[in-house]
Every structure is written in C-alpha cells, then in structure tokens.
Design a protein around this motif. Structure first.
Motif, PDB file in Angstrom:
ATOM      1  N   ALA A 167     -72.134 -64.140  56.475  1.00 15.88           N
ATOM      2  CA  ALA A 167     -71.604 -62.958  55.785  1.00 15.88           C
ATOM      3  C   ALA A 167     -71.089 -61.924  56.779  1.00 15.88           C
ATOM      4  O   ALA A 167     -70.095 -61.234  56.516  1.00 15.88           O
ATOM      5  N   GLU A 415     -75.069 -59.933  51.151  1.00 12.12           N
ATOM      6  CA  GLU A 415     -74.027 -58.933  50.944  1.00 12.12           C
ATOM      7  C   GLU A 415     -74.564 -57.551  50.583  1.00 12.12           C
ATOM      8  O   GLU A 415     -74.021 -56.530  51.015  1.00 12.12           O
ATOM      9  N   LEU A 482     -68.543 -55.604  53.082  1.00 11.12           N
ATOM     10  CA  LEU A 482     -69.991 -55.366  53.086  1.00 11.12           C
ATOM     11  C   LEU A 482     -70.294 -53.880  53.050  1.00 11.12           C
ATOM     12  O   LEU A 482     -71.238 -53.433  52.378  1.00 11.12           O
TER      13      LEU A 482
END
Length: 490
Positions: A167, A415, A482
């Motif tokens: 991520a 996230e 993010l």
C-alpha cells in the motif's frame, strides 16, 4: 524551525533501516540521466515495472502464508499414521500456526515501525525456514509443534507487513490491484500445497514450504524501503530516492513528496497517543473497521474449510478428496485473479457486499445439503446427489470469499489506519484475525465430527453478520490517496 526539523528533534537520533538498501538505486538513477539507458536502469526508469518487481518479491511471503494454510489438508492421514497422532493432536498441530501467528501479530506492527518493512520481512523469513525444517525432520509431536509455532510466528509478521508495504509503495491508481496480489499469492501458496501434496510425502512437502522464504531473503536486498516509512523516520534523502525509483526517473514526484511530507509532519510531532485520544473518531473508527473486518473474515470459517477440505469432501462422499481440494485451490486462484482486476474498477465496498451476500447463501446451501445427506443411506442416489451439491456449495463459498472478503480486509487495513497508530492498530487488527483463525481451525475438525450441516450453519450466520457490518461501517477507499483517506476521519 520547519516541520521536518521538528520531527527530527522529536526523534533525537534518526533511525536507520535494519536492511539499508544503500545507494545502488541512487547511483543507477544518476547514471541513467547521464547516459543511455540499458539493462536494469531501463527497468528502473519505468515506475510501474519497478513497483511490480517489488510487489512480486515481497509476494513470496504470502505464498508461504498460503502454503502453511494448505499443508495440513493433504498430510493429515500420513502424519497421524507416521507419528501416531490422534485427531485432537493433529487438530492442535493444524491450529498452532495460528498461535504462532498471534505471537507474530502482537510484535509485527512495532517491528515494522522500528526497523522498517524490509527488516520486518527478514525477521519473519528466518523462523519460517527453521520451522519448516523442524517439521520435515520431526520424529515426534514436540518437534512438529515447535516447527508449526515458528512457521506461524513468521506468517503473523508477514500478514501485517506485506499489505502495508504494498500500500505504501503503490501509486494511487494501482493500489487496489497491487494490494490484492497479497491475497492472490496466499491462494497460489495454498494451491501449491494441495497440488504437491498429491505426489510428495509430508516431510518433503515441508522442505518445499521453506523455499519461498529462502528466495525472499536475498530478494529483500534488491528492493527499496517504503518511502512513507523513510519519511516518517526523517530520512528525507532516502525517502525521495526511494519514491523516485518506484515512480520512474522521468516522473515528477514533487506533488507526492510534498503531500507525504505534510501528512508526516501533521502526525509525527507526537509519536505516541494516549488511550483517551483513541475515543476520537479519527482513531476509533478506522481501528474498529480494520479489527472488525479482519476478525470476522476468519470467523466466516474459511480456514476451517481450507485446512480440512479433504475431510469435508470425504464427509460429502467424494472419493478423491485430495484431488477435489486441488480443484478448489485452482478455482480460488482464478477468482482472486478476477478480484485483482476488479478492485480499482468496482471499488472495495461493493465487492465486499457482493462477496459476503454470496458467502451467506452458499454456506446455507451447503448446510442444507449435508442435513439432507445425513438422513439418507450411503448407498442411495439421494446421498450421492447431496454430496455433489455440497461440493458445489463449498466451491461457491470459496469463490465468493475470494471475490471480496479474502483480499479486501487486508487492503483496507493498510489504507485506513492513521500513520501514528498504524503499528499498534495494525498489530491489534492482525491479532484479531489470527485469534479468530485459531478458534476456527482448532474447532473445525471437532465441529465437523459433531455435525457437518451444523458447522456450515454457524459459518453462515457469521457471514450474514459480515454483510451487516460492511453495510453499516465500511467506507469506500477507491481512488483516494492514503493521506486523503486518513485525513477524512479527522
């Protein structure tokens, strides 16, 4: 004094990554600007290729994760026979990977925060290899149990660190697709264990289980550290160099650099938060979503089905139960591959709703099939039909799980957790996942022995609860950075 200087003062002495990548990618980048691009420099210039290579290397960890989950299914009869284990002893062996993973989960967030994502994966890989070798050379249950615990400890760290790393390195428009590679790799490892279990003894199969981490260890020296972690640690030169190689040397990263710096500056002036502050929505809501999704994911019974699929198919009257398990593994990989393609198109929330709805219906279908089968004689046509329908229902459940609940909880956890509680919050969420998995895998064999139809009814009720939880609480994160996701909880 600038925000970055404030961060450095708060830290005192800056930390260095446990696995420092050195300056190879900086030198490569300088050389690529000054000369024609050949070989690896050409690869590094293409940001998407660079990110994909990093993801493929760390995906070796989830492959081993899946191999651990699948190992107990094809080996049950042979291990019980060779070492004289009872059903309860083998159930303990199967579930100990979850106990080890719980221990790994408790420490995973802090390890990944303190020494970096790559260093954390190195610490996970070593006990994994030792654990598999202990299982392979086991002469009694004690070595078998010790190996399973060591293997599980590494899996617990891997299950937190890999989704977080992916991520943090992935571009916004590819984060869903690349993030789902984590679960795709888990299913590939599971299929590998099922398939090789058809031909190999349980001892040789355990040796094969150590190979993904044996390859991962040297691979970690050839990928950059997470740029967001480097920024959080105040290692700004390394942060920008890492981000540049991930995005490509022809890419202007100034906007992304400034966004990450602002996010880090706003969350890092205080490195710890008090329990009283967890009452604020920006903390409790993402924590609740992450813990809820990862805990409920396992209570749906997926690992009970995957760990002991051969037993379930035998109860359904399928003679080639191990071969049927391989078929389920193939279908799961294909379904997860579809999810990888859909995630950045359909969105996380919609796929979770579809997935949990289909899981509930398929589990109820399996339960009814087993209830009817239990009332029929074994040589009747009805018994055979219900066995086939139960197999179809199990396959439908695995497909439904793979289309959403398999990959998305890990992705959403990586996230939504704010930077300053990601280590603690991620550890708690992963611990909830592995605790639930332990409960399921420890009880699955015993529940199946009690009532196969009753077992699937319990799992169906949990799946219905997951659907309600998603509808009420889970936000959509598709198409947002993010930093945007985490700031939305303020």
């Amino acid at each position: 004094m600038s925000a970055i200087e404030d961060i450095e003062d708060d830290r005192g002495e800056l930390r260095k990554p446990f696995l420092h990548t050195g300056s190879w990618y900086k030198m490569q980048g300088m050389g690529s600007r000054q000369s024609s691009i050949t070989g690896s420099a050409q690869v590094l210039r293409d940001g998407s290729v660079s990110v994909l290579l990093c993801v493929l290397i760390v995906a070796l960890g989830p492959i081993q994760f899946g191999f651990s989950c699948g190992y107990s299914s094809p080996t049950e009869e042979d291990i019980m026979s060779d070492l004289g284990l009872s059903l309860s002893q083998f159930s303990l062996f199967g579930s100990l990977v979850n106990v080890g993973a719980m221990l790994g989960a408790i420490t995973s967030g802090q390890i990944a925060e303190y020494i970096g994502r790559k260093g954390s994966l190195m610490i996970a890989a070593v006990p994994n290899v030792i654990g598999w070798l202990a299982i392979s050379f086991a002469k009694d249950s004690s070595f078998l149990y010790m190996g399973r615990l060591l293997e599980g400890f590494g899996v617990g760290i891997i299950s937190y660190t890999v989704p977080i790393y992916i991520a943090e390195i992935a571009p916004q428009n590819m984060r869903g697709t690349l993030g789902s590679v984590n679960q795709l790799s888990v299913t590939a490892g599971l299929l590998l264990a099922y398939f090789l279990g058809l031909f190999l003894s349980w001892r040789i199969l355990a040796v094969f289980g150590s190979l993904p981490c044996l390859i991962l260890i040297p691979g970690l020296f050839f990928i950059p550290e997470s740029p967001r972690w480097l920024a959080k640690m105040g290692l700004m030169e390394d942060f920008e160099a890492s981000l540049q190689v991930l995005r490509g040397y022809d890419t202007d990263i100034s906007l992304e650099v400034n966004e990450i710096k602002r996010s880090v500056a706003s969350t890092s002036k205080r490195r710890t938060i008090s329990f009283a502050e967890l009452k604020r929505k920006r903390y409790w809501f993402p924590l609740m979503v992450g813990i809820g999704l990862l805990g409920l994911q396992q209570l749906s019974g997926i690992n009970g089905v995957l760990f002991y699929s051969a037993t379930i198919f035998e109860n359904a009257g399928i003679s080639s139960s191990n071969l049927a398990s391989v078929g389920v593994g193939v279908i799961q990989v294909l379904a997860t591959g579809v999810t990888t393609w859909l995630l950045d198109k359909a969105g996380r929330r919609l796929l979770l709703i579809i997935s949990s709805s289909a899981m509930t219906l398929s589990l109820l279908f399996v339960a009814v099939a087993f209830y009817i089968e239990s009332s029929a004689s074994e040589d009747s046509k009805l018994y055979s039909i219900m066995g086939i329908l139960a197999l179809v229902g199990v396959v439908a459940f695995v497909v439904a799980f793979s289309l959403g609940l398999g990959a998305i909880p890990w992705l959403i956890m990586s996230e939504i957790l704010p930077v300053n509680i990601k280590g603690l919050g991620g550890s708690v969420a992963v611990l909830a996942n592995w605790t639930s998995s332990w409960v399921v895998t420890m009880t699955a064999n015993l529940l199946l022995d009690w009532s196969t139809g009753g077992t699937f009814t319990i799992y169906a009720v949990v799946s219905a609860s997951i659907l309600l939880f998603v509808i009420l609480f889970v936000p959509e994160t598709k198409g947002r950075t993010l930093e945007e996701i985490q700031s939305s909880f303020r």
